[in-house]
Design a protein around this motif. Structure first.
Motif, PDB file in Angstrom:
ATOM      1  N   VAL A  77     -14.295  13.613   6.018  1.00  0.00           N
ATOM      2  CA  VAL A  77     -13.781  14.828   5.376  1.00  0.00           C
ATOM      3  C   VAL A  77     -13.014  14.471   4.106  1.00  0.00           C
ATOM      4  O   VAL A  77     -13.186  15.104   3.054  1.00  0.00           O
ATOM      5  CB  VAL A  77     -12.887  15.609   6.361  1.00  0.00           C
ATOM      6  CG1 VAL A  77     -12.207  16.784   5.664  1.00  0.00           C
ATOM      7  CG2 VAL A  77     -13.708  16.105   7.551  1.00  0.00           C
ATOM      8  N   SER A  78     -12.181  13.433   4.184  1.00  0.00           N
ATOM      9  CA  SER A  78     -11.426  13.005   3.002  1.00  0.00           C
ATOM     10  C   SER A  78     -12.355  12.507   1.897  1.00  0.00           C
ATOM     11  O   SER A  78     -12.114  12.756   0.710  1.00  0.00           O
ATOM     12  CB  SER A  78     -10.435  11.901   3.382  1.00  0.00           C
ATOM     13  OG  SER A  78      -9.492  12.360   4.316  1.00  0.00           O
ATOM     14  N   LEU A 233      -4.999  -2.072  -1.592  1.00  0.00           N
ATOM     15  CA  LEU A 233      -5.324  -2.608  -0.271  1.00  0.00           C
ATOM     16  C   LEU A 233      -4.052  -3.013   0.476  1.00  0.00           C
ATOM     17  O   LEU A 233      -3.977  -2.873   1.705  1.00  0.00           O
ATOM     18  CB  LEU A 233      -6.259  -3.810  -0.406  1.00  0.00           C
ATOM     19  CG  LEU A 233      -7.692  -3.506  -0.849  1.00  0.00           C
ATOM     20  CD1 LEU A 233      -8.508  -4.787  -0.960  1.00  0.00           C
ATOM     21  CD2 LEU A 233      -8.370  -2.522   0.116  1.00  0.00           C
ATOM     22  N   ALA A 234      -3.056  -3.510  -0.253  1.00  0.00           N
ATOM     23  CA  ALA A 234      -1.787  -3.859   0.382  1.00  0.00           C
ATOM     24  C   ALA A 234      -1.105  -2.612   0.938  1.00  0.00           C
ATOM     25  O   ALA A 234      -0.581  -2.624   2.060  1.00  0.00           O
ATOM     26  CB  ALA A 234      -0.875  -4.568  -0.623  1.00  0.00           C
ATOM     27  N   GLU A 357       3.419   8.705  -3.062  1.00  0.00           N
ATOM     28  CA  GLU A 357       4.012   8.495  -4.382  1.00  0.00           C
ATOM     29  C   GLU A 357       3.506   7.206  -5.032  1.00  0.00           C
ATOM     30  O   GLU A 357       3.429   7.119  -6.263  1.00  0.00           O
ATOM     31  CB  GLU A 357       5.536   8.493  -4.257  1.00  0.00           C
ATOM     32  CG  GLU A 357       6.084   9.872  -3.900  1.00  0.00           C
ATOM     33  CD  GLU A 357       7.593   9.904  -3.720  1.00  0.00           C
ATOM     34  OE1 GLU A 357       8.250   8.858  -3.957  1.00  0.00           O
ATOM     35  OE2 GLU A 357       8.126  10.961  -3.342  1.00  0.00           O
ATOM     36  N   MET A 358       3.142   6.214  -4.241  1.00  0.00           N
ATOM     37  CA  MET A 358       2.498   5.018  -4.801  1.00  0.00           C
ATOM     38  C   MET A 358       1.138   5.377  -5.393  1.00  0.00           C
ATOM     39  O   MET A 358       0.761   4.890  -6.472  1.00  0.00           O
ATOM     40  CB  MET A 358       2.336   3.952  -3.718  1.00  0.00           C
ATOM     41  CG  MET A 358       3.633   3.296  -3.267  1.00  0.00           C
ATOM     42  SD  MET A 358       4.300   2.129  -4.476  1.00  0.00           S
ATOM     43  CE  MET A 358       3.206   0.731  -4.241  1.00  0.00           C
ATOM     44  N   SER A 359       0.381   6.235  -4.705  1.00  0.00           N
ATOM     45  CA  SER A 359      -0.907   6.683  -5.244  1.00  0.00           C
ATOM     46  C   SER A 359      -0.714   7.483  -6.523  1.00  0.00           C
ATOM     47  O   SER A 359      -1.482   7.347  -7.478  1.00  0.00           O
ATOM     48  CB  SER A 359      -1.650   7.525  -4.205  1.00  0.00           C
ATOM     49  OG  SER A 359      -1.989   6.771  -3.064  1.00  0.00           O
ATOM     50  N   LYS A 372      -9.196   9.367  -5.072  1.00  0.00           N
ATOM     51  CA  LYS A 372      -9.827   8.155  -4.530  1.00  0.00           C
ATOM     52  C   LYS A 372      -8.803   7.270  -3.827  1.00  0.00           C
ATOM     53  O   LYS A 372      -9.065   6.746  -2.735  1.00  0.00           O
ATOM     54  CB  LYS A 372     -10.514   7.373  -5.656  1.00  0.00           C
ATOM     55  CG  LYS A 372     -11.799   8.007  -6.172  1.00  0.00           C
ATOM     56  CD  LYS A 372     -12.425   7.141  -7.236  1.00  0.00           C
ATOM     57  CE  LYS A 372     -13.681   7.784  -7.795  1.00  0.00           C
ATOM     58  NZ  LYS A 372     -14.739   7.933  -6.771  1.00  0.00           N
ATOM     59  N   LEU A 373      -7.636   7.110  -4.448  1.00  0.00           N
ATOM     60  CA  LEU A 373      -6.597   6.280  -3.844  1.00  0.00           C
ATOM     61  C   LEU A 373      -6.108   6.882  -2.531  1.00  0.00           C
ATOM     62  O   LEU A 373      -5.931   6.177  -1.537  1.00  0.00           O
ATOM     63  CB  LEU A 373      -5.426   6.106  -4.816  1.00  0.00           C
ATOM     64  CG  LEU A 373      -5.737   5.432  -6.152  1.00  0.00           C
ATOM     65  CD1 LEU A 373      -4.466   5.254  -6.971  1.00  0.00           C
ATOM     66  CD2 LEU A 373      -6.424   4.093  -5.944  1.00  0.00           C
ATOM     67  N   GLN A 374      -5.899   8.193  -2.525  1.00  0.00           N
ATOM     68  CA  GLN A 374      -5.435   8.848  -1.312  1.00  0.00           C
ATOM     69  C   GLN A 374      -6.494   8.850  -0.212  1.00  0.00           C
ATOM     70  O   GLN A 374      -6.166   8.798   0.971  1.00  0.00           O
ATOM     71  CB  GLN A 374      -4.984  10.274  -1.609  1.00  0.00           C
ATOM     72  CG  GLN A 374      -3.566  10.381  -2.152  1.00  0.00           C
ATOM     73  CD  GLN A 374      -2.528   9.865  -1.168  1.00  0.00           C
ATOM     74  OE1 GLN A 374      -2.170   8.689  -1.157  1.00  0.00           O
ATOM     75  NE2 GLN A 374      -2.036  10.746  -0.310  1.00  0.00           N
ATOM     76  N   SER A 375      -7.767   8.901  -0.609  1.00  0.00           N
ATOM     77  CA  SER A 375      -8.820   8.842   0.412  1.00  0.00           C
ATOM     78  C   SER A 375      -8.840   7.466   1.078  1.00  0.00           C
ATOM     79  O   SER A 375      -9.091   7.356   2.286  1.00  0.00           O
ATOM     80  CB  SER A 375     -10.190   9.158  -0.208  1.00  0.00           C
ATOM     81  OG  SER A 375     -10.599   8.143  -1.110  1.00  0.00           O
ATOM     82  N   ILE A 376      -8.550   6.408   0.314  1.00  0.00           N
ATOM     83  CA  ILE A 376      -8.434   5.069   0.899  1.00  0.00           C
ATOM     84  C   ILE A 376      -7.280   5.024   1.906  1.00  0.00           C
ATOM     85  O   ILE A 376      -7.414   4.480   3.010  1.00  0.00           O
ATOM     86  CB  ILE A 376      -8.226   4.013  -0.196  1.00  0.00           C
ATOM     87  CG1 ILE A 376      -9.479   3.901  -1.070  1.00  0.00           C
ATOM     88  CG2 ILE A 376      -7.887   2.648   0.410  1.00  0.00           C
ATOM     89  CD1 ILE A 376      -9.301   3.018  -2.298  1.00  0.00           C
ATOM     90  N   GLN A 377      -6.151   5.641   1.526  1.00  0.00           N
ATOM     91  CA  GLN A 377      -5.007   5.668   2.432  1.00  0.00           C
ATOM     92  C   GLN A 377      -5.292   6.523   3.666  1.00  0.00           C
ATOM     93  O   GLN A 377      -4.808   6.215   4.769  1.00  0.00           O
ATOM     94  CB  GLN A 377      -3.759   6.192   1.701  1.00  0.00           C
ATOM     95  CG  GLN A 377      -3.390   5.424   0.439  1.00  0.00           C
ATOM     96  CD  GLN A 377      -3.325   3.921   0.647  1.00  0.00           C
ATOM     97  OE1 GLN A 377      -2.959   3.444   1.718  1.00  0.00           O
ATOM     98  NE2 GLN A 377      -3.688   3.158  -0.377  1.00  0.00           N
TER      99      GLN A 377
END
Length: 440
Positions: A77-78, A233-234, A357-359, A372-377
């Motif tokens: 879904v993300s 990734l970290a 907030e990092m994203s 994209k960054l939030q979907s990874i998270q």
């Protein structure tokens, strides 16, 4: 009863500063009501679905497998939301409501109830609401305050949902729970239809499809993500550890307190579970109003090492250390364990918001990169939940009631070392804002 005008005044102003009443109500819906509804529907059944399985003599392990599968669907879904756009929240929520319909007519059929739980647990559109927020507020301080208000609303939603769901089940049985879910998802669909942010995003998506440069846009965003792959990734590893720890505690606290500490008051245990979440979200929201002067000092060369450790990116290092301590504390006496349970809720809320907030920071104002960054998270978050949901109960039953917390502490410690080493090698002992220059 809080007056509506008081609540609206908490919502940060949009880009133009001057807002009409309709714009304020739209922002109120985006910051408060929709996040509350989206997260409420994911948690209301936890207090009653197990009882419904018992009453119908269905195998409990079926529910465990269902929960595992539901959390594996969430990253899909993300991915859809990040690839297509936040406007996909509307068709996804409509599809979720369709999955609920069989349970409306057959609430005692296991297949129908399974589809209902997939509808509730899998189709979380929180990423879309974060995307709307990211686009709506271009000012850094307004975006931070709006994001933290969303976190408070989400936390209140999933914190209150088991209590409300259990009450509805006691009063009207499982059919009432089905109708409650239908009402919540239906309300969310109506608010999405009325949201200007959704239609603006849909128009941007149509414009990109018609544009001759649509082929280049994904390539640019992919290159942007590749440049910051190591820190992302970290952060994902840290997110995995946090979600694993929280699900470990969430899945075992009721039986752990009853069987190990002989504490049979489930209501108090549930309130303790909720208290830490909501308290943490309130602190985050309040701190947003006073963080600007501190962040201004962070950009100065005279920033103290203590302040650097408490700000991006090393604030997650501190929280990972807190997870290690709290997991070990859960294996202690009753009073210490209850205190750790409450604090775990606050740490979890801080973690979710700081990852967001990092994203935001690494996206540098680019919505496509942010999604994209939030979907990874989200993938890391849901993998941690799915693995912990099964492993923690398995360890509890087969190896002993304390083993899940020891394993969780070990996972957090390994991620603590990995995360901290990645950023020490990348930026050293300096602030993220002053070190990460020239980002996409």
């Amino acid at each position: 009863m809080t007056d509506t005008t008081d609540v609206v005044s908490v919502v940060p102003e949009g880009p133009k500063g001057m807002q009409t009443c309709g714009e304020k109500l739209s922002d109120l819906s985006l910051m408060c009501i929709m996040p509350f509804l989206a997260w409420f529907v994911t948690g209301y059944a936890y207090a009653s679905v197990g009882l419904h399985y018992r009453e119908n003599s269905w195998a409990i392990w079926h529910m465990g497998v269902l929960t595992f599968l539901a959390y594996l669907v969430r990253p899909v879904v993300s991915l859809i939301i990040s690839r297509v756009g936040p406007w996909m929240a509307l068709p996804l929520t409509c599809f979720a409501l369709l999955l609920l319909l069989p349970a409306v007519f057959e609430p005692s059929d296991e297949v129908a109830v399974s589809l209902q739980m997939i509808s509730a647990w899998s189709f979380l559109v929180d990423l879309a609401l974060q995307g709307f927020c990211f686009t709506r507020f271009s000012d850094k301080d307004a975006l931070r305050k709006a994001s933290r208000l969303q976190s408070l609303s989400s936390t209140t939603g999933y914190g209150m949902s088991p209590f409300v769901g259990g009450l509805v089940y006691d009063l009207g049985g499982w059919r009432s729970c089905v109708l409650l879910q239908a009402a919540v998802q239906g309300s969310l669909i109506i608010l999405l239809l009325l949201s200007p942010s959704l239609w603006q995003d849909w128009q941007r998506w149509r414009a990109r499809r018609k544009s001759a440069s649509t082929v280049e846009t994904p390539q640019k965003s992919e290159k942007s993500v590749q440049k910051i792959l190591l820190p992302i990734l970290a952060v994902a590893a840290a997110q995995f550890a946090s979600s694993y720890s929280y699900m470990c505690e969430w899945a075992t606290f009721a039986i752990y307190f009853r069987e190990v500490h002989r504490w049979d008051d489930a209501v108090c245990a549930g309130l303790a579970q909720m208290a830490g979440d909501i308290a943490g979200a309130l602190v985050l929201l309040i701190s947003a109003s006073y963080s600007s002067p501190v962040e201004a000092k962070a950009d100065m060369k005279s920033s103290s090492r203590l302040h650097i450790m408490a700000s991006k990116p090393y604030h997650l290092t501190l929280l990972l250390g807190a997870w290690c301590v709290l997991n070990l504390g859960m294996a202690s006496s009753l009073h210490v364990a209850v205190t750790c349970q409450v604090l775990m809720g606050s740490v979890f809320v801080y973690f979710m918001q700081f990852v967001n907030e990092m994203s935001m920071f690494y996206a540098s104002g680019n919505q496509e990169v942010y999604l994209k960054l939030q979907s990874i998270q989200q993938v890391a978050f849901n993998c941690g939940n799915a693995l912990s949901g099964i492993a923690s109960l398995l360890f509890y039953n087969e190896l002993g009631p304390l083993i899940p917390f020891f394993v969780s502490a070990a996972i957090c410690f390994c991620c603590f070392l990995f995360y901290t080493a990645c950023f020490l090698l990348r930026i050293g002992c300096s602030s993220l804002e002053s070190s990460e220059t020239g980002l996409p």
